[in-house]
Scaffold this active site. Structure first.
Site, PDB file in Angstrom:
ATOM      1  N   GLU A 121       0.306  -1.028  -0.143  1.00  0.00           N
ATOM      2  CA  GLU A 121      -0.246   0.015  -0.183  1.00  0.00           C
ATOM      3  C   GLU A 121       1.174   1.135  -0.084  1.00  0.00           C
ATOM      4  O   GLU A 121       0.329   2.576  -0.646  1.00  0.00           O
ATOM      5  CB  GLU A 121      -0.954  -0.059   1.107  1.00  0.00           C
ATOM      6  CG  GLU A 121      -2.239  -1.131   0.745  1.00  0.00           C
ATOM      7  CD  GLU A 121      -2.453  -1.216   2.604  1.00  0.00           C
ATOM      8  OE1 GLU A 121      -4.251  -1.220   1.888  1.00  0.00           O
ATOM      9  OE2 GLU A 121      -2.402  -1.173   3.114  1.00  0.00           O
ATOM     10  N   GLU A 141      -4.127  -9.511   3.653  1.00  0.00           N
ATOM     11  CA  GLU A 141      -5.087  -8.968   4.301  1.00  0.00           C
ATOM     12  C   GLU A 141      -6.186  -9.916   4.734  1.00  0.00           C
ATOM     13  O   GLU A 141      -6.979 -10.463   5.769  1.00  0.00           O
ATOM     14  CB  GLU A 141      -5.517  -7.657   4.322  1.00  0.00           C
ATOM     15  CG  GLU A 141      -4.730  -6.527   4.616  1.00  0.00           C
ATOM     16  CD  GLU A 141      -3.646  -6.112   3.512  1.00  0.00           C
ATOM     17  OE1 GLU A 141      -2.748  -5.593   3.666  1.00  0.00           O
ATOM     18  OE2 GLU A 141      -3.879  -6.635   2.429  1.00  0.00           O
TER      19      GLU A 141
END
Length: 267
Positions: A121, A141
């Site tokens: 990210e 995730e």
């Protein structure tokens, strides 16, 4: 305080800020202290007009960052002090890089290994990404019962084709540096021993440009990304206003006519 950083290295050289995640013993996983230190670094980078571009990387040759420090997360969940969703408001280090939507200095991610979860990210939040051939990217995730809440869900689906992005979001699969390049997520892939030379080439080209032009271009591109074209043209951009009336806006054409290298001042 910047002189008390433990998890991040911050160096300034020749108009460049070098920001290094410095926890190689845990593959540069980010704990709360890391986020707090990064916030101080980003604040300083943003306000220091002598810095025209930033480079973000991870210490060592194995990992850019594997994202959140899961050992710390487990402890905080067991203590009842951790919940997570989209964004970092009310958490240490807010606003984190992934939410600094008004940071218009260019950022280069130097990816030297794993870029997983929050590490990926961070790379997605940069403007130019260069990667070593052994680098790998993933948003893992969902495999951990989490969500890519630091912008991964939003940025990956905007920066890569939607089907490809969803394939990675819904499986947690890893992608190679070569695949990231194919998807347009990486600008250049090179052997590990050529990564610094590659970085220096990009820096040389970026620094040959006027710093206000860089900020104006990044702001206009970011702000207008979801606008209709006619509205993008009609919108006023703060950094473009500064560039338009700057001394550098004359210096560039003058230097070209005089057949010399421009001397940028950022004013």
């Amino acid at each position: 305080m910047l002189d008390a950083l433990q998890c991040v290295r911050y160096e300034k050289r020749d108009h460049v800020a070098y920001i290094t995640l410095d926890r190689p013993h845990v593959l540069n996983a980010m704990d709360l202290r890391t986020h707090a230190e990064l916030a101080e670094v980003w604040d300083d980078f943003e306000k220091d007009d002598a810095l025209w571009v930033g480079v973000l990387t991870g210490a060592g040759d194995r990992s850019f960052s594997v994202g959140q420090d899961l050992k710390e997360l487990v402890r905080r969940v067991e203590e009842g002090t951790a919940t997570s969703t989209f964004g970092s408001r009310d958490k240490p280090g807010w606003p984190r890089l992934t939410e600094r939507f008004s940071l218009f200095k260019p950022l280069i991610a130097r990816v030297n290994g794993y870029a997983f979860g929050g590490g990926f990210e961070l790379a997605l939040a940069c403007d130019i990404v260069i990667a070593a051939e052994h680098a790998e990217f993933a948003l893992t995730e969902a495999r951990l019962g989490l969500v890519a809440g630091a912008g991964g869900v939003f940025r990956l689906t905007r920066q890569a084709p939607y089907r490809a992005a969803m394939g990675y979001l819904l499986t947690g699969r890893r992608m190679t540096a070569a695949r990231a390049y194919e998807l347009g997520l990486v600008n250049e892939v090179v052997p590990a021993d050529g990564l610094d030379a590659c970085l220096n080439g990009w820096l040389e080209d970026v620094l040959s440009c006027a710093p206000l032009s860089l900020r104006a271009a990044k702001e206009a591109a970011a702000v207008s990304a979801t606008m209709p074209l006619h509205r993008a043209f009609a919108t006023r951009y703060a950094w473009e206003e500064r560039r338009m009336h700057s001394r550098d806006a004359l210096e560039g054409p003058r230097a070209f006519v005089e057949k010399r290298t421009p001397k940028w001042t950022g004013r």
